[in-house]
Design a protein around this motif. Sequence first.
Motif: not given
Length: 302
Positions: A151-161, A215-220, A179-184
């Motif tokens: 969707x975004x073309x990258x993961x670097x700099x994204x914020x994921x909740x 940028x991403x809201x992930x529900x568990x 996500x942390x390893x890839x810069x999010x």
Amino acid sequence: MTMMKTASDRHLLGLRNLSAAEISAILDRAAYWEEHPVKVSNLCRDRFVANMFFENSTRTRFSFEVAEKRLGAEVLNFSAAVSSVQKGESIYDTVKTLESMGIDAGIIRLKPSGVLPELAAKIKVPLINAGDGNNEHPTQALLDLYTMRKHFGHLQGLTVSIIGDIKHSRVARSNLWALRTLGASVKFCAPDNMQAPELAEYAPYVSIDEALRADVVMMLRVQLERHESGMITSAEAYREHYGLTEERAGRLQPHALIMHPAPVNRGVEIDDSVVEHPQSRIFEQIANGVPIRMAVIERALT
């Protein structure tokens, strides 16, 4: 894909210690398989893969089985519910027995945490973690990352909740590490009794209102049986305080994604009308699980 030298190199036990290059290679190979949607290839013909599920699962096992068959592998399905494990045979003995019969790789799902690394150290064929206790679920996180990257073309700099029962979630942990390893950056949102304090140094706990600004809201998924143990007062109360209601979905940023590892408790974690919201990628995540697992199995067998 990069050739691996030993079985231990080809295990996939978790994502915490995987490098950005290794994760990206799996995502890239999954993209190849998505772009070449052959029903069955001969890449892993004459290879035997055992699905060893010591904990019940339907979606994960079927996703792995589809991936294995698309690669041309011979599939062996093992269920602890109908096995000698119920009669006292150890997990190690079961896996060692299948290894002795000539399997080339094993997909394994376990209830206890911490058993898998010890098991992998004694087994000569590569093992792929399909979920172990509250520890990790690497292929779920990989398909989540793949969905975000598409969707975004990258993961670097994204914020994921990540919102929900962090304490018991292997999905949250695998996503956090990768996500942390890839810069999010990752934020958690959870009731006090569903927080994992040991993870707070890696991802802050925030309010539901702040979590929605990601940028991403992930529900568990919430285990509703925990209502009986008092962890949640009721499904209705959980929805009121932590669910992605229709009103809360309306406050998301226009570019934000809604995600969930599935299956969804509709009307609890997510309102029924939001499950297939235009910003939802829940069913796309499920579809992406097949090419991701093809890439992971290929990595194990190559």
